[in-house]
Design a protein around this motif. Structure first.
Motif, short mmCIF file in Angstrom:
data_model
loop_
_atom_site.label_atom_id
_atom_site.label_comp_id
_atom_site.label_asym_id
_atom_site.label_seq_id
_atom_site.Cartn_x
_atom_site.Cartn_y
_atom_site.Cartn_z
N VAL A 135 0.41 5.76 2.43
CA VAL A 135 1.63 6.54 2.04
C VAL A 135 1.35 7.03 0.61
O VAL A 135 0.48 6.52 -0.27
CB VAL A 135 2.90 5.77 1.90
N VAL A 136 1.26 8.45 0.53
CA VAL A 136 1.01 9.19 -0.62
C VAL A 136 2.15 10.00 -1.18
O VAL A 136 2.83 10.69 -0.56
CB VAL A 136 -0.17 10.11 -0.25
N ALA A 137 2.58 9.59 -2.57
CA ALA A 137 3.59 10.36 -3.18
C ALA A 137 3.09 11.48 -4.03
O ALA A 137 2.22 11.16 -5.01
CB ALA A 137 4.55 9.37 -3.90
N GLY A 138 3.35 12.68 -3.71
CA GLY A 138 2.86 13.99 -4.40
C GLY A 138 3.44 14.15 -5.68
O GLY A 138 4.39 13.55 -6.02
N ASN A 140 5.28 16.88 -6.76
CA ASN A 140 6.32 17.37 -6.27
C ASN A 140 7.22 16.65 -5.65
O ASN A 140 8.30 17.02 -5.08
CB ASN A 140 6.25 18.66 -5.89
N GLN A 141 7.01 15.30 -5.74
CA GLN A 141 8.13 14.27 -5.26
C GLN A 141 8.01 14.38 -3.61
O GLN A 141 8.79 13.80 -3.10
CB GLN A 141 9.24 14.56 -5.59
N ASN A 142 7.14 14.89 -2.98
CA ASN A 142 7.02 14.80 -1.65
C ASN A 142 6.37 13.70 -1.07
O ASN A 142 5.49 12.97 -1.86
CB ASN A 142 6.27 16.06 -0.80
N LEU A 143 6.36 13.17 0.21
CA LEU A 143 5.95 12.04 0.65
C LEU A 143 5.26 12.14 1.95
O LEU A 143 5.67 12.70 2.89
CB LEU A 143 7.20 11.04 0.87
N THR A 144 3.82 11.62 1.85
CA THR A 144 3.07 11.89 3.30
C THR A 144 2.90 10.44 3.86
O THR A 144 2.43 9.55 2.88
CB THR A 144 1.82 12.65 2.96
N VAL A 145 3.05 10.23 4.93
CA VAL A 145 2.90 9.00 5.85
C VAL A 145 1.98 8.91 6.84
O VAL A 145 2.21 9.99 7.89
CB VAL A 145 4.22 8.39 5.96
N GLU A 146 0.97 8.57 7.25
CA GLU A 146 0.15 8.30 8.18
C GLU A 146 0.15 6.88 8.67
O GLU A 146 -0.06 5.90 7.99
CB GLU A 146 -1.22 8.68 8.00
N ALA A 147 0.13 6.69 9.98
CA ALA A 147 0.24 5.41 10.65
C ALA A 147 -0.52 5.32 12.05
O ALA A 147 -0.46 6.27 12.64
CB ALA A 147 1.70 4.72 10.52
N ASN A 148 -1.08 4.06 12.09
CA ASN A 148 -1.70 3.87 13.53
C ASN A 148 -1.76 2.78 14.11
O ASN A 148 -1.82 1.53 13.33
CB ASN A 148 -3.49 4.11 13.31
N ILE A 149 -1.29 2.61 15.33
CA ILE A 149 -1.28 1.32 16.18
C ILE A 149 -2.38 1.28 17.35
O ILE A 149 -1.85 1.99 18.17
CB ILE A 149 0.15 0.94 16.51
N PRO A 150 -3.16 0.56 17.32
CA PRO A 150 -4.22 1.10 18.57
C PRO A 150 -3.58 0.45 19.80
O PRO A 150 -3.90 1.48 20.88
CB PRO A 150 -5.38 -0.04 18.13
N ASN A 151 -2.88 -0.55 19.80
CA ASN A 151 -2.14 -0.91 21.18
C ASN A 151 -0.79 -1.57 21.16
O ASN A 151 -0.68 -2.05 20.03
CB ASN A 151 -3.11 -1.98 22.10
#
Length: 441
Positions: A135-138, A140-151
């Motif tokens: 999770v990255v908070a920019g 300009n108060q935007n929020l970027t979320v990346e997630a991964n579940i292999p299985n």
């Protein structure tokens, strides 16, 4: 070069370096003050005690912090413990974020490792493995979320249903005004019913959502679901190539407070024992009032509510929501356009259906609606086109010939067509007036 100018050149980099050195410490202090036992207890109160998070470790350094938590899930009825999950997080202090994925910039970056292990209930067992998220908070108060579940695997305790998903990736960016972009992709979804020996597989499915504001508002939104290949084993035995669902909502350009909706369902190629080889359905709904949308959302929330209530009160509440939404639907003007195109028996067939509802704004109760007023407010036009050659080669050849002789289907250039229009209570089929009494009595 003037001395003051030289000092300015030296001072600017120094200020930038000082800023990059001081800000991480300030952010780290804010993180330590935010992650408190009191804040975690507020989450437990908000969830009725079903989710309890306890902090087992918190280390705050100059450029980053690390925290370990224990998430305890309890049953909503008897408060018995269901699962205890360990969560590890590494928090990077901005403005320069040195994460495992590389260099980034923002106020805050969080890397999360959650060992979901096995979730189990009386009916199903779920194996999720390890969830990795960032999770990255920019600035300009935007929020970027990346997630991964292999299985991900879901098994019925009775062993009659098995669902597996591989390489689940989630990517989302949300701005301060709640506009954003979200994408979910998977490598494969496999569904097996071991009682009937049916297996359904979806290869490389994806979901994309774009919004210009809150989803429940009248701001522009777009949803797209793409499944390049969908296949089922015997006894169903079918395959669909390029399955798509596109949905969009846009504010009306002619009047404020109204929203237009459109959708397109496409099956580019269908391989099965049925004669249907492709299918497309486009629909548009224009002039939907914000009040009607809000009422519809309240009805859905009421249906999904988990509030403890006796059955009679629940039925009364849902009836009230339904009457409110139905009344608004009848009172307001609405237009619908549907176009269906399919290929069957080696020929193309289409249906266009336009519906215009003028609305009955003076109707305060749905019980007061009468058939005559509804007919006056309703206008419908339908156009049916059928491939004559395909129909004559199908089991419906005799039926097509019968309706052709009755002048319901008009042959022209290899196409059998029918046009029906209902306007102000008058029905015409192929320009011939037909009394409505034979349909309503």
């Amino acid at each position: 070069m003037p001395r003051k100018f030289k000092r300015a050149i030296i001072a600017i980099p120094a200020l930038i370096i000082a800023f990059c050195l001081i800000v991480p410490k300030v952010i780290g202090t804010g993180v330590r003050e935010t992650i408190t036992d009191q804040a975690l207890n507020q989450l437990a109160i908000a969830t009725g005690g079903q989710i309890n998070i306890s902090r087992s470790k918190l280390e705050s350094r100059w450029f980053n912090s690390s925290a370990e938590f224990i998430i305890d899930l309890t049953h909503p009825q008897n408060n018995n413990a269901i699962l205890s999950l360990p969560l590890l997080s590494k928090i990077h202090h901005g403005p320069i974020l040195l994460t495992q994925t590389g260099l980034d910039f923002g106020l805050l970056g969080v890397e999360i490792i959650l060992d979901l292990a096995k979730l189990s209930s009386d009916e199903v067992a779920i194996e999720l493995g390890v969830l990795a998220a960032s999770v990255v908070a920019g600035f300009n108060q935007n929020l970027t979320v990346e997630a991964n579940i292999p299985n991900l695997e879901i098994r019925s305790k009775r062993e009659n249903l098995y669902i597996s998903m591989s390489e689940l990736n989630f990517d989302s960016k949300v701005n301060l005004d709640l506009s954003g972009h979200t994408k979910l992709t998977l490598n494969e979804i496999l569904i097996q019913n071991r009682l009937s020996n049916i297996q359904i597989s979806l290869n490389n499915p994806s979901l994309t959502l774009e919004t210009e504001g809150p989803v429940e508002s009248s701001s522009e939104s777009a949803l797209s679901v793409v499944i390049p290949s969908l296949a089922a084993s015997e006894p169903l035995s079918f395959k669909v190539n390029n399955l798509r669902l596109d949905w969009r909502s846009t504010p009306s350009s002619t009047e404020s407070g109204l929203t237009n909706f459109s959708q397109h369902i496409l099956m580019d190629e269908i391989v099965s024992e049925l004669p249907l080889t492709s299918f497309s359905w486009k629909s548009e709904m224009s002039g939907v009032s914000d009040e009607l949308i809000a009422s519809y959302n309240r009805m859905l929330l009421g249906m999904q509510s988990q509030t403890v209530m006796d059955p009679l009160s629940r039925v009364a509440e849902l009836t009230r929501y339904g009457n409110e939404t139905s009344s608004l639907l009848i009172q307001n003007e609405l237009k619908l356009v549907n176009v269906i195109i399919m290929e069957s028996y080696e020929g193309e067939h289409s249906l266009e259906l336009d519906i215009a509802w003028e609305g009955l704004p003076g109707l305060s109760r749905i019980e007061d609606l009468n058939f005559e007023d509804a007919l006056e407010a309703l206008a419908v036009e339908g156009n049916l086109s059928l491939s004559q050659e395909a129909l004559l080669a199908s089991p419906f050849a005799a039926l097509a010939e019968h309706y052709t002789n009755e002048n319901y289907l008009i042959p022209k250039n290899g196409v059998l067509s029918l046009q029906a229009v209902l306007d102000k209570g008058l029905l015409t089929v192929n320009d011939e007036a037909i009394p409505l009494e034979q349909f309503v009595q």
